[in-house]
Design a protein around this motif. Structure first.
Motif, PDB file in Angstrom:
ATOM      1  N   ASP A   1       0.975  -4.681 -31.077  1.00 23.65           N
ATOM      2  CA  ASP A   1       2.067  -4.706 -30.086  1.00 23.65           C
ATOM      3  C   ASP A   1       1.798  -3.708 -28.977  1.00 23.65           C
ATOM      4  O   ASP A   1       1.841  -4.036 -27.793  1.00 23.65           O
ATOM      5  CB  ASP A   1       3.395  -4.325 -30.751  1.00 23.65           C
ATOM      6  N   GLN A   2       1.532  -2.516 -29.437  1.00 20.99           N
ATOM      7  CA  GLN A   2       1.284  -1.427 -28.482  1.00 20.99           C
ATOM      8  C   GLN A   2       0.107  -1.793 -27.580  1.00 20.99           C
ATOM      9  O   GLN A   2       0.175  -1.655 -26.365  1.00 20.99           O
ATOM     10  CB  GLN A   2       0.965  -0.161 -29.294  1.00 20.99           C
ATOM     11  N   ALA A   3      -0.953  -2.312 -28.201  1.00 18.27           N
ATOM     12  CA  ALA A   3      -2.146  -2.643 -27.431  1.00 18.27           C
ATOM     13  C   ALA A   3      -1.829  -3.710 -26.398  1.00 18.27           C
ATOM     14  O   ALA A   3      -2.230  -3.593 -25.226  1.00 18.27           O
ATOM     15  CB  ALA A   3      -3.247  -3.129 -28.354  1.00 18.27           C
ATOM     16  N   ASN A   4      -1.096  -4.707 -26.812  1.00 17.69           N
ATOM     17  CA  ASN A   4      -0.778  -5.777 -25.869  1.00 17.69           C
ATOM     18  C   ASN A   4       0.091  -5.277 -24.739  1.00 17.69           C
ATOM     19  O   ASN A   4      -0.086  -5.657 -23.573  1.00 17.69           O
ATOM     20  CB  ASN A   4      -0.068  -6.927 -26.585  1.00 17.69           C
ATOM     21  N   ARG A   5       1.053  -4.403 -25.111  1.00 14.15           N
ATOM     22  CA  ARG A   5       1.918  -3.862 -24.069  1.00 14.15           C
ATOM     23  C   ARG A   5       1.102  -3.038 -23.090  1.00 14.15           C
ATOM     24  O   ARG A   5       1.255  -3.151 -21.876  1.00 14.15           O
ATOM     25  CB  ARG A   5       3.019  -3.025 -24.696  1.00 14.15           C
ATOM     26  N   LEU A   6       0.182  -2.263 -23.630  1.00 15.55           N
ATOM     27  CA  LEU A   6      -0.653  -1.433 -22.749  1.00 15.55           C
ATOM     28  C   LEU A   6      -1.532  -2.295 -21.846  1.00 15.55           C
ATOM     29  O   LEU A   6      -1.767  -1.977 -20.688  1.00 15.55           O
ATOM     30  CB  LEU A   6      -1.531  -0.509 -23.588  1.00 15.55           C
ATOM     31  N   LEU A   7      -1.995  -3.374 -22.444  1.00 13.10           N
ATOM     32  CA  LEU A   7      -2.867  -4.235 -21.650  1.00 13.10           C
ATOM     33  C   LEU A   7      -2.150  -4.805 -20.433  1.00 13.10           C
ATOM     34  O   LEU A   7      -2.755  -5.008 -19.377  1.00 13.10           O
ATOM     35  CB  LEU A   7      -3.382  -5.387 -22.508  1.00 13.10           C
ATOM     36  N   THR A   8      -0.870  -5.066 -20.610  1.00  9.84           N
ATOM     37  CA  THR A   8      -0.140  -5.603 -19.457  1.00  9.84           C
ATOM     38  C   THR A   8       0.184  -4.522 -18.434  1.00  9.84           C
ATOM     39  O   THR A   8       0.539  -4.836 -17.313  1.00  9.84           O
ATOM     40  CB  THR A   8       1.175  -6.249 -19.898  1.00  9.84           C
ATOM     41  N   GLN A   9       0.066  -3.288 -18.843  1.00  9.60           N
ATOM     42  CA  GLN A   9       0.488  -2.205 -17.937  1.00  9.60           C
ATOM     43  C   GLN A   9      -0.679  -1.432 -17.353  1.00  9.60           C
ATOM     44  O   GLN A   9      -0.543  -0.263 -17.028  1.00  9.60           O
ATOM     45  CB  GLN A   9       1.364  -1.215 -18.691  1.00  9.60           C
ATOM     46  N   GLN A  10      -1.845  -2.072 -17.259  1.00  9.60           N
ATOM     47  CA  GLN A  10      -2.998  -1.332 -16.761  1.00  9.60           C
ATOM     48  C   GLN A  10      -2.748  -0.849 -15.345  1.00  9.60           C
ATOM     49  O   GLN A  10      -2.254  -1.602 -14.510  1.00  9.60           O
ATOM     50  CB  GLN A  10      -4.211  -2.249 -16.736  1.00  9.60           C
ATOM     51  N   PRO A  11      -3.105   0.397 -15.078  1.00  9.00           N
ATOM     52  CA  PRO A  11      -2.918   0.874 -13.708  1.00  9.00           C
ATOM     53  C   PRO A  11      -3.862   0.146 -12.758  1.00  9.00           C
ATOM     54  O   PRO A  11      -4.999  -0.126 -13.100  1.00  9.00           O
ATOM     55  CB  PRO A  11      -3.268   2.362 -13.790  1.00  9.00           C
ATOM     56  N   LYS A  12      -3.352  -0.179 -11.602  1.00 13.40           N
ATOM     57  CA  LYS A  12      -4.175  -0.880 -10.617  1.00 13.40           C
ATOM     58  C   LYS A  12      -4.246  -0.044  -9.358  1.00 13.40           C
ATOM     59  O   LYS A  12      -3.364   0.762  -9.099  1.00 13.40           O
ATOM     60  CB  LYS A  12      -3.543  -2.232 -10.288  1.00 13.40           C
ATOM     61  N   TYR A  13      -5.279  -0.274  -8.593  1.00 15.70           N
ATOM     62  CA  TYR A  13      -5.352   0.427  -7.311  1.00 15.70           C
ATOM     63  C   TYR A  13      -5.561  -0.579  -6.201  1.00 15.70           C
ATOM     64  O   TYR A  13      -6.059  -1.679  -6.421  1.00 15.70           O
ATOM     65  CB  TYR A  13      -6.466   1.474  -7.320  1.00 15.70           C
ATOM     66  N   LYS A  14      -5.143  -0.166  -5.007  1.00 16.91           N
ATOM     67  CA  LYS A  14      -5.294  -1.063  -3.867  1.00 16.91           C
ATOM     68  C   LYS A  14      -6.221  -0.404  -2.860  1.00 16.91           C
ATOM     69  O   LYS A  14      -6.270   0.820  -2.751  1.00 16.91           O
ATOM     70  CB  LYS A  14      -3.937  -1.308  -3.223  1.00 16.91           C
ATOM     71  N   LEU A  15      -6.896  -1.230  -2.123  1.00 22.42           N
ATOM     72  CA  LEU A  15      -7.894  -0.685  -1.210  1.00 22.42           C
ATOM     73  C   LEU A  15      -7.485  -0.784   0.260  1.00 22.42           C
ATOM     74  O   LEU A  15      -8.260  -0.431   1.138  1.00 22.42           O
ATOM     75  CB  LEU A  15      -9.220  -1.418  -1.401  1.00 22.42           C
ATOM     76  N   ASP A  16      -6.269  -1.257   0.510  1.00 25.81           N
ATOM     77  CA  ASP A  16      -5.906  -1.466   1.919  1.00 25.81           C
ATOM     78  C   ASP A  16      -5.903  -0.160   2.706  1.00 25.81           C
ATOM     79  O   ASP A  16      -6.271  -0.124   3.880  1.00 25.81           O
ATOM     80  CB  ASP A  16      -4.567  -2.182   2.034  1.00 25.81           C
ATOM     81  N   ARG A  17      -5.499   0.931   2.001  1.00 29.56           N
ATOM     82  CA  ARG A  17      -5.498   2.232   2.663  1.00 29.56           C
ATOM     83  C   ARG A  17      -6.912   2.619   3.075  1.00 29.56           C
ATOM     84  O   ARG A  17      -7.149   3.133   4.170  1.00 29.56           O
ATOM     85  CB  ARG A  17      -4.937   3.255   1.679  1.00 29.56           C
ATOM     86  N   LEU A  18      -7.854   2.305   2.181  1.00 28.88           N
ATOM     87  CA  LEU A  18      -9.243   2.645   2.493  1.00 28.88           C
ATOM     88  C   LEU A  18      -9.777   1.825   3.660  1.00 28.88           C
ATOM     89  O   LEU A  18     -10.531   2.323   4.485  1.00 28.88           O
ATOM     90  CB  LEU A  18     -10.126   2.406   1.271  1.00 28.88           C
ATOM     91  N   VAL A  19      -9.364   0.578   3.703  1.00 24.96           N
ATOM     92  CA  VAL A  19      -9.831  -0.270   4.806  1.00 24.96           C
ATOM     93  C   VAL A  19      -9.372   0.324   6.129  1.00 24.96           C
ATOM     94  O   VAL A  19     -10.151   0.459   7.073  1.00 24.96           O
ATOM     95  CB  VAL A  19      -9.296  -1.708   4.640  1.00 24.96           C
ATOM     96  N   LEU A  20      -8.113   0.709   6.151  1.00 24.21           N
ATOM     97  CA  LEU A  20      -7.593   1.266   7.403  1.00 24.21           C
ATOM     98  C   LEU A  20      -8.267   2.594   7.722  1.00 24.21           C
ATOM     99  O   LEU A  20      -8.503   2.914   8.883  1.00 24.21           O
ATOM    100  CB  LEU A  20      -6.086   1.446   7.286  1.00 24.21           C
ATOM    101  N   GLU A  21      -8.555   3.339   6.694  1.00 29.62           N
ATOM    102  CA  GLU A  21      -9.172   4.645   6.904  1.00 29.62           C
ATOM    103  C   GLU A  21     -10.585   4.492   7.453  1.00 29.62           C
ATOM    104  O   GLU A  21     -10.999   5.206   8.359  1.00 29.62           O
ATOM    105  CB  GLU A  21      -9.216   5.334   5.550  1.00 29.62           C
ATOM    106  N   ARG A  22     -11.308   3.549   6.894  1.00 26.58           N
ATOM    107  CA  ARG A  22     -12.685   3.374   7.339  1.00 26.58           C
ATOM    108  C   ARG A  22     -12.776   2.658   8.663  1.00 26.58           C
ATOM    109  O   ARG A  22     -13.707   2.885   9.431  1.00 26.58           O
ATOM    110  CB  ARG A  22     -13.483   2.594   6.285  1.00 26.58           C
ATOM    111  N   TYR A  23     -11.846   1.778   8.909  1.00 28.02           N
ATOM    112  CA  TYR A  23     -11.880   1.027  10.164  1.00 28.02           C
ATOM    113  C   TYR A  23     -10.549   1.192  10.884  1.00 28.02           C
ATOM    114  O   TYR A  23      -9.655   0.372  10.717  1.00 28.02           O
ATOM    115  CB  TYR A  23     -12.165  -0.449   9.893  1.00 28.02           C
TER     116      TYR A  23
END
Lengths: 571, 600
Positions: B99-121
């Motif tokens: 249960d715990q494992a499945n719950r954790l699997l659904t809650q994986q932290p994600k990151y977005k790269l849009d900030r980096l795109v704007l920063e680089r360009y």
């Protein structure tokens, strides 16, 4: 099925006398049967096939009653012979083999002889399933089912195909209302109070839900893309972190040779391709052009992934620097020099040749009045020539290679000094009046020719490695300018007394004439312009032009070559 | 005391303080090398070359500011979080706490790269400038097979396909494509968007070769950033032509894997404000893969298609429609776009099965043509009478329609590069087409103009009604490097003058010597005059020939003398590169000569 199992009985019956009495028990023994037993029991069967078939069927249908009556038919089924388990040898010599149930003798049947039995076997297609029963003294024919049973037993399986050896266990015992529990202990207290651990677990969940660790509805997904760059994004310029961003160079654009169908001239021949193998790995061309007749025959490029990967590596692993790339016309590198025409006059062409020496002319000197030229050669002669006419005026044979000749700089004393070996001779040329003799002084040979400019603050030095240095004495001890002029040794340098000219001559058979203007304004750098390259001498013994001198008044240059010729270059 | 002794307590200075080696940077950031790599790729941090390499020559150096920039990035924290989370999941699995494992699997932290795109360009133009690698990579991955063992997943591949098709749809729709080139490596395209020239390479639509000397982790990290970047760029571009970005596509065509055809229909349908749907309606893009039929689905989607077509403002374009379109679009396009837009105007193309459909479906609409193909979902079929060109790549074409011309695919590419409709005889079925030349080469600068390039130039000139000099004459003059050199350096007049003078002097000299000789020998003046004429002529001819080369050489060496050493070195290097170039050209000429000899 269970029925047929339990009933199973073996079937002595089928006697003709008592056919219908036990129709059900024909049977197929099963459970406990090992093969012998089986056969024994079957002894009772009689050979008639038809009857057996019939009775078998009946048995299946009507066997119930019999099953109910008796569990084990073993005892019930009696063989025809009642003698019991005695060795049959005892009856070997008798007429009979035993007694039947009513006590009558059972007669031995006449034995068939071999031929009869063989013939019977040939005629009867079922003979292979007939067995002789010694005990009852009769032949028994096995039914199909019995054969099947034998086969299965031989294979080590249960005799009956229908038997399920792993049947579900049926718990016949009824547990309900059976009175006493197994343990008579009282119910513990923990059965009546809420669990502490469950309580803790629930609390954990509650807290997790309150704090939002456990979420029941999925978070709303934002659209992955949005308008990132607004129109007025000029303020974004400052977002760089203070370092200059160096963009990666773009990949090289493809040339004609990368085409799938390049012109013929871009395709290397087989020999050229083979010759690439001899090259160093890094010099070898990375891409060998190929030609395909049509677009459909072009295969997938085998290095596509590799090249993509290499590009990735270049992007994140290569140190980047800004390299200034000179994209200029090489002509612009040349210094802006004044036109040569404006710097005239200077010697340009060979006007005269003074021939007469037989060895390389080591040294020449021009008389200050500009009328005479003296030359000393390694053939041991010193000659004086008239410049204008080329007439050889005088010849002295000194008997040793002449190193150097010099006129007396005073025009009224036309004395010639020559150095040879360890001696210096002063010659009275007899050109002017009678002159008094002068004492001789020891002089040393000059290693490197050094000429000092008029103003005495500029020195030109020519060196053995073909370099000519212009020293400005006021400026520094380092040369103001160094020219890499000649590929071979510079033998002499000279400057003109009145014109802004200087010259160098070298073993490569050339003499260079330069314009070297020194301005009185100290802020202005001297102007040095290479003017002319004078050729004409030929090399001999690896030496070229050995000496050069300017005419004292005219912009003329005299050169003395190792080919024993003196040349005069005029403007 | 050692040379670089730094007393204790004194800070580092100069390059030692400014630059840091990679190992030290990794220690400084307290992350693993792999996440450092990933971070560098995502943030666009690259090593720099210090003036003085304090730690040794063989090491890579990062600027301290770059590293500090990395250290302050929230991504580092995110990476750590992900790592910790992964550990939690592993632990839960280890304890059999599903249960715990499945719950954790659904809650994986994600990151977005849009900030980096704007920063680089920071500006859109910056992004466009760096788009080359991005497009090449995305197109490459769109052609790769799925390899689970290398973590190349179906979704990645599909996303790449989608993004690349969206990009192509935009370019084709706005007629921004400029140059195309079929090379052995794939097909190169060059488009011009907002003044930026963007070149990308698409591999040939064949099964790609997977090599094992490639680290897919690195490539996938790059791809991760590129996907994001291209998504945002596409968004901006679609926004600029008033389209909703993640386009909603016709499910029927999607089912047929004709994603881009669907995309262009969408583009056409929703840009109702711009009455340009005519060609977009026809412009279509489809995949080469054939998908098995799905009857129920097709029925359902045919309905949708009918609805969609109903939504189009004008379904069948009339002449009026064309005129309206011309009038409206003229003002906002520059000259080149206009030229590109009308190159294949009023032409109808049909692609046979064996032709690389994807690229031609991209190119032909980009230059204003109408195109259809042999397969499901095509706008019109082969028997259409209006088809003007059928593109065929087979040795023999069975049934021929007289009303159309049959050409090989290279014809389209050559036409596009030459910006004119080339004659089709050379490209007809079964013939070996003329050489395909790269549009990226400046032939004049290279010093060698292939024969076919000249032919094309002549045709272009004829189309523009210009007159070019005859072949041979003009080119020969220019090509002769020796002449050019001398012309450039030496004033002709000056050279002549010098020669003249020399001649005169030599004559005089000769005369003088002759006279002297004669005097010595006692020959009379009058007799000598008779022989004189002939000998004089000989001398003159001997002298003049070597002069011009000699003068050029002298001039060269004279100017070299007066250069400073640095400039002289540069000059010599330039001469070497020039020489190399000339050697290349000579090699080409020689090969050509050989080929011609063999032919004749």
């Amino acid at each position: 099925m269970a029925k047929s199992r339990t009933t199973s009985e073996n079937s002595n019956r089928t006697e003709r006398e008592l056919p219908d009495e036990q129709p059900d028990e024909n049977g197929f023994l099963t459970e406990s049967g090992n093969q012998d037993e089986n056969l024994d029991r079957n002894d009772a069967l009689d050979g008639s096939h038809d009857e057996q078939g019939l009775s078998g069927k009946e048995d299946d249908e009507g066997g119930h009653g019999a099953a109910e009556e008796s569990d084990s038919s073993e005892d019930e089924v009696a063989p025809r012979n009642t003698v019991g388990d005695v060795p049959l040898e005892w009856y070997k010599d008798e007429e009979h083999i035993g007694y039947d149930i009513s006590g009558r003798k059972i007669k031995k049947q006449t034995r068939k002889d071999r031929i009869d039995s063989f013939l019977a076997g040939v005629d009867d297609s079922k003979s292979w399933r007939k067995i002789y029963d010694k005990y009852n003294d009769e032949e028994v024919e096995l039914t199909k089912e019995e054969i099947g049973i034998i086969r299965r037993i031989l294979k080590g399986k249960t005799p009956h195909a229908e038997v399920d050896p792993y049947a579900d266990y049926v718990d016949w015992f009824v547990w309900e209302d059976k009175g006493h529990p197994l343990s008579n202990a009282p119910e513990p207290k923990r059965r009546f109070i809420p669990s502490k651990w469950e309580h803790k677990k629930v609390l954990q969940y509650v807290r997790a839900i309150r704090k939002g660790w456990i979420k029941f509805d999925k978070p709303e997904e934002e659209p992955p893309f949005r308008l990132l760059w607004d129109d007025d994004s000029n303020l974004a310029e400052n977002k760089r972190h203070g370092l200059s961003y160096i963009p990666a160079p773009k990949p090289k654009l493809p040339g004609h040779e990368e085409s799938y169908n390049p012109s013929v001239e871009y395709i290397p021949s087989q020999e050229e391709i083979n010759s690439y193998q001899l090259m160093y790995e890094e010099d070898r061309p990375k891409f060998i052009p190929r030609r395909f007749e049509s677009l459909r025959s072009v295969p997938a490029y085998e290095n596509a992934l590799k090249e993509g990967f290499d590009r990735c590596l270049d992007l994140y692993l290569c140190p980047r620097t800004r390299k200034k790339r000179l994209n200029i016309d090489p002509e612009t590198l040349k210094p802006k020099l004044p036109n040569r025409k404006d710097l005239k006059p200077y010697p340009t062409t060979c006007y005269f040749e003074y021939r007469g020496h037989t060895g390389p002319v080591k040294s020449i000197s021009i008389e200050i009045s500009g009328q005479w030229i003296a030359s000393g050669s390694t053939d041991g002669t010193v000659r004086i020539w008239e410049i204008d006419t080329g007439r050889c005026l005088k010849v002295w044979d000194v008997g040793e290679a002449v190193q150097h000749v010099t006129w007396n700089p005073l025009p009224e004393l036309p004395i010639l000094a020559i150095s040879l070996g360890r001696d210096v001779l002063l010659l009275n040329t007899g050109l002017g009046n009678e002159e008094e003799q002068l004492k001789v002084k020891e002089l040393l040979h000059v290693e490197e020719p050094i000429i000092t400019d008029d103003a005495c603050d500029n020195v030109i030095v020519g060196s053995k490695e073909g370099k000519m240095c212009w020293f400005d004495m006021d400026l520094s001890s380092q040369p103001y300018k160094t020219f890499k002029v000649h590929p071979k040794d510079i033998t002499n340098v000279a400057f003109h007394r009145s014109y802004p000219l200087f010259a160098s001559c070298s073993d490569d058979c050339t003499a260079y004439v330069f314009h070297g203007m020194v301005y009185s304004d100290l802020n202005q750098n001297p102007l040095i312009v290479p003017l002319e390259i004078l050729r004409g001498h030929t090399t001999s013994n690896g030496r070229g032009v050995l000496d050069c001198k300017f005419h004292p008044r005219q912009p003329w240059l005299f050169t003395a070559g190792s080919d024993s010729v003196i040349k005069l270059y005029c403007h | 005391m050692p040379k670089h002794y730094r007393p204790p307590g004194k800070k580092k200075e100069g390059n030692a303080a400014k630059y840091i080696t990679r190992t030290k940077a990794v220690h400084y950031l307290q992350i693993s090398l792999s996440s450092f790599r990933k971070l560098c790729i995502l943030k666009g941090i690259f090593p720099r070359e210090p003036k003085k390499k304090v730690e040794g020559n063989h090491k890579t150096y990062y600027h301290m500011k770059d590293i500090a920039f990395l250290a302050h990035d929230p991504l580092i924290e995110k990476f750590r979080e992900i790592r910790a989370h992964r550990k939690k999941i592993k632990k839960a699995f280890g304890k059999k706490n599903r249960d715990q494992a499945n719950r954790l699997l659904t809650q994986q932290p994600k990151y977005k790269l849009d900030r980096l795109v704007l920063e680089r360009y920071p500006t859109f133009v910056d992004a466009l400038r760096d788009l080359d690698d991005c497009l090449t990579m995305v197109h490459l991955f769109a052609a790769l097979p799925v390899v689970e063992s290398e973590r190349i997943q179906v979704e990645r591949i599909h996303n790449c396909r989608r993004l690349s098709h969206q990009w192509q749809a935009f370019i084709s729709r706005t007629h921004k494509l400029r140059k195309t080139f079929i090379s052995v490596k794939g097909i190169y395209y060059q488009a011009e968007v907002e003044g930026q020239k963007i070149t990308w390479l698409t591999p040939h639509a064949l099964q790609q070769v997977l090599t094992d000397d490639v680290d897919f982790n690195v490539m996938l990290t790059f791809l991760e950033f590129y996907e994001t970047l291209l998504g945002f760029v596409n968004f901006k571009l679609y926004h600029s032509i008033n389209l909703k970005y993640p386009p909603i596509l016709d499910p029927r065509l999607e089912a047929l894997a004709a994603e881009l055809y669907a995309l262009s229909r969408y583009v056409a349908a929703s840009s109702a404000s711009l009455p340009k749907n005519v060609e977009a309606n026809n412009s279509s893009e489809a995949d080469q893969r054939d998908v098995g039929e799905n009857d129920a689905r097709i029925d359902e989607s045919e309905l949708r298609l009918a609805q969609l077509q109903h939504q189009l403002p004008t379904n069948e374009p009339g002449a009026l429609m064309h005129m309206v379109e011309d009038a409206t679009s003229k003002d906002d396009d520059d000259d080149e776009t206009k030229e590109c837009k009308y190159l294949f105007k009023d032409m109808k193309f049909f692609l046979s099965r064996e032709v690389p459909r994807e690229s031609l479906l991209f190119i032909i609409p980009a230059f204003g043509g109408v195109v259809s193909w042999d397969g499901d979902g095509s706008p019109f079929n082969e028997s259409d009478e209006d088809i003007t060109y059928q593109i065929v790549d087979r040795p023999v074409q069975g049934h021929l329609f007289l009303s159309r011309e049959y050409v090989q695919p290279q014809w389209v590419f050559d036409c596009v590069n030459a910006r004119m409709i080339l004659p089709t005889e050379a490209y007809s079925v079964g013939r070996v087409p003329p050489p395909h030349l790269s549009p990226f080469v400046d032939n004049e600068a290279e010093g060698y103009v292939p024969e076919y390039a000249e032919t094309i130039k002549r045709l272009q000139a004829a189309a523009n009604k210009q007159v070019l000099p005859l072949p041979g004459l003009g080119i020969h003059d220019v090509d002769n490097a020796q002449n050019l050199l001398i012309e450039g350096i030496v004033d002709r007049a000056e050279a002549n003058e010098a020669a003249e003078k020399k001649k005169k002097l030599s004559i005089l000299e000769k005369q003088y010597h002759d006279e002297l000789n004669m005097e010595l020998k006692g020959i009379k003046y009058s007799t000598s005059m008779l022989n004189k004429g002939s000998s004089e002529d000989n001398v003159v001819e001997e002298d003049i020939t070597p002069n011009i080369e000699q003068i050029a050489e002298d001039d060269q060496s004279r100017s070299k003398i007066s250069m400073s050493r640095k400039k002289r070195k540069i000059y010599e290097a330039m001469q070497i590169s020039k020489q190399r170039k000339r050697a290349n050209v000579d090699l080409l000429k020689e090969r050509k000569k050989k080929a011609q000899e063999q032919k004749s």
